[in-house]
Design an enzyme around this catalytic site. Structure first.
Site, short mmCIF file in Angstrom:
data_model
loop_
_atom_site.label_atom_id
_atom_site.label_comp_id
_atom_site.label_asym_id
_atom_site.label_seq_id
_atom_site.Cartn_x
_atom_site.Cartn_y
_atom_site.Cartn_z
N GLY A 138 0.87 -1.17 -0.08
CA GLY A 138 0.07 0.10 0.00
C GLY A 138 0.85 1.28 0.17
N SER A 139 0.30 2.23 0.90
CA SER A 139 1.13 3.56 0.74
C SER A 139 2.39 3.59 1.37
CB SER A 139 0.15 4.86 1.41
OG SER A 139 -1.16 4.81 0.87
N THR A 140 2.87 2.59 1.99
CA THR A 140 4.30 2.76 2.61
C THR A 140 5.18 2.51 1.71
OG1 THR A 140 4.10 0.07 3.03
CG2 THR A 140 3.34 1.48 4.95
N PHE A 141 4.71 1.72 0.51
CA PHE A 141 5.68 1.86 -0.70
C PHE A 141 5.94 3.21 -1.28
CE2 PHE A 141 6.80 1.11 -5.15
CZ PHE A 141 7.78 -0.17 -4.83
N LYS A 142 5.07 4.14 -0.93
CA LYS A 142 5.45 5.54 -1.38
C LYS A 142 6.81 5.94 -1.21
CE LYS A 142 0.52 6.47 -2.03
NZ LYS A 142 -0.74 7.06 -1.34
#
Length: 487
Positions: free
Chosen positions: A215-219
């Protein structure tokens, strides 16, 4: 008469030679075959006739051996079994070994040649050395904080020391007690069956053997790629991102959970976790540079061992632009273990340098002398140092002003990134709540700990599930435990 005696003597000598040759054939040539024969119990009896070496946490054993006074004499015991099961695994007389018990079996069981007093001594005498001990890198306070934080949830926690790669905590929930599996009777068989039919899969090590959409942690990875590639030079400049964002070549319109993402700067988009901005950035960076950055962080590495193998985290290398946009926000085929995401946070905390994680500090002989020491592994440059500096600033703003406020620690610098990962058919599954972070105490020269937390089934309405609400408090407890432990 003398001739007959001589003939009889020669015949007896030939019989003796034949007997010696047959003994050599049985004991040397055919020995491996007999050793492998299921009917031969001697290897098992020899394996368990001495106590097994111990696994140590903070120089204290979390394993032991119990004398059963049976043929398979010594049976494995565990202290705080469920707490340390994702690290120790089990050592069963029926079902073999897993995790550290398997990876370090030679040391623990005494079969490693390095434990012998002289080279090839055990091969010559067919003896077995006493088992040595395995000293782990775990911080017991951090391990307990992670275990307590995940109580009642499915999920996992991985915590690292950024400057060395030492694993400080490795927890998977729900867990199990390895003790009932140790023996060879009906109780062990019953425990094995019960654990294997449990739908919650307590023997699955979610921290290292299960991959999830990050999810957004990959940003964090997408931001590193965009800054390294020069796609973004000014953190406060508008990115020209529409809302919604139509994925290239499709009619699929990507939206945001937060307001204020239209044409947001990278600083604003990181704090608000704008999907539209980061999907567009991933497309602009391009598949080649996005893939290279993901590789530098450890994605697609099939050889990672700590020392037991870690499931491969993946970033698809054959993507069209729409798929690249989704992959850049941690969806599509992007998948990561919690340990991998702790590595991402650790690389940011360590100035862009990534140390591969390791779990064994050293192995020691029965007398206490060091047999082998691990130490930090080779360093890998995951991003430019200047990029890491800017990413640390962005992650601090998430904790101070954004969705990660519940990870803040008084008197410490804390950076983090929340994530909510969709999954299931048509995204019908309960979203996963993620949080990755690092912390630096007020007297520390550099960050001391990096953490990744995932909660599979958060206790909230679907619309309220968030990494900041469900996973951040667990990460904070782990970071506090590490910072409170003075060097």
């Amino acid at each position: 008469m003398t001739r007959h005696i001589r003939h009889a003597g020669v015949f007896c000598a030939l019989l003796l030679v034949a007997l010696l040759l047959n003994a050599a054939r049985v004991q040397v040539v055919q020995a491996p075959e007999y050793d492998r024969n299921p009917a031969n119990r001697r290897p098992d009896i020899a394996r368990y006739e001495e106590p097994r070496g111990d696994i140590l946490v903070d120089d204290r054993p979390v394993t032991g051996s119990r004398d059963t006074r049976e043929h398979l004499r010594y049976e494995r015991t565990y202290t705080d079994g469920p707490l340390y099961a994702p690290v120790t695994g089990f050592a069963s007389q029926l079902y073999g070994t897993t995790l550290l018990e398997k990876a370090e079996d030679g040391i623990l069981s005494g079969t490693d040649p390095m434990l012998a007093p002289f080279p090839l001594w055990n091969d010559f005498t067919r003896a077995r050395s006493r088992g040595g001990d395995v000293v782990t890198t775990l911080d017991p306070a951090a391990q307990r904080a992670a275990y307590k934080g995940l109580a009642g949830h499915k999920g996992a926690v991985a915590a690292l020391e950024p400057s060395t790669g030492r694993i400080l905590a490795l927890v998977s929930a729900p867990s199990y007690d390895p003790q009932p599996l140790s023996g060879n009777g009906a109780a062990a068989t019953k425990a094995w069956r019960r654990l294997n039919v449990d739908p919650d899969r307590p023997m699955l090590n979610r921290a290292v053997r299960q991959t999830y959409p990050p999810g957004s942690t990959f940003k964090v990875v997408t931001t590193a790629a965009a800054l390294d590639a020069g796609v973004v030079r000014d953190l406060d400049a508008p990115t020209g991102s529409p809302e919604p964002y139509t994925l290239p070549g499709t009619r699929t319109r990507l939206t945001n959970a937060s307001r204020g993402c239209r044409d947001a700067s990278l600083r604003e988009a990181f704090t608000l976790s704008c999907n539209t901005v980061f999907a567009k950035l991933g497309v602009e960076v391009g598949a080649t540079d996005m893939t290279a950055t993901a590789h530098a962080f450890g994605f697609n590495d099939p050889a990672l061992r700590i020392p037991f193998p870690v499931a491969r985290s993946t970033f698809d290398t054959s993507l069209d632009q729409a798929q690249l946009g989704l992959s850049s926000i941690g969806q599509y085929n992007t998948r990561a273990t919690p340990l991998q995401m702790a590595m991402v946070a650790a690389a940011v905390a360590n100035g862009g340098q990534l140390r591969e994680p390791y779990l064994v500090e050293r192995t020691v002989r029965p007398g206490g002398s060091t047999l082998a020491a691990s130490g930090p592994r080779a360093v890998r440059q995951a991003m430019y140092p200047s990029t890491a500096v800017r990413l640390r600033a962005l992650m601090r703003e998430v904790v101070e002003n954004g969705t990660g406020r519940r990870a803040a620690i008084r008197g410490a610098k804390v950076g983090g990134k929340t994530g909510t990962a969709q999954h299931g058919l048509g995204n019908s599954g309960t979203p996963y709540a993620w949080f990755v972070s690092w912390a630096q105490g007020d007297r520390d020269l550099a960050p001391r700990v990096a953490v990744a937390v995932i909660v599979e089934e958060a206790e909230a309405d679907r619309g309220d599930i968030s990494g900041g609400g469900d996973a951040a408090p667990i990460a904070r407890a782990v970071m506090e435990a590490v910072l409170a432990h003075q060097r």
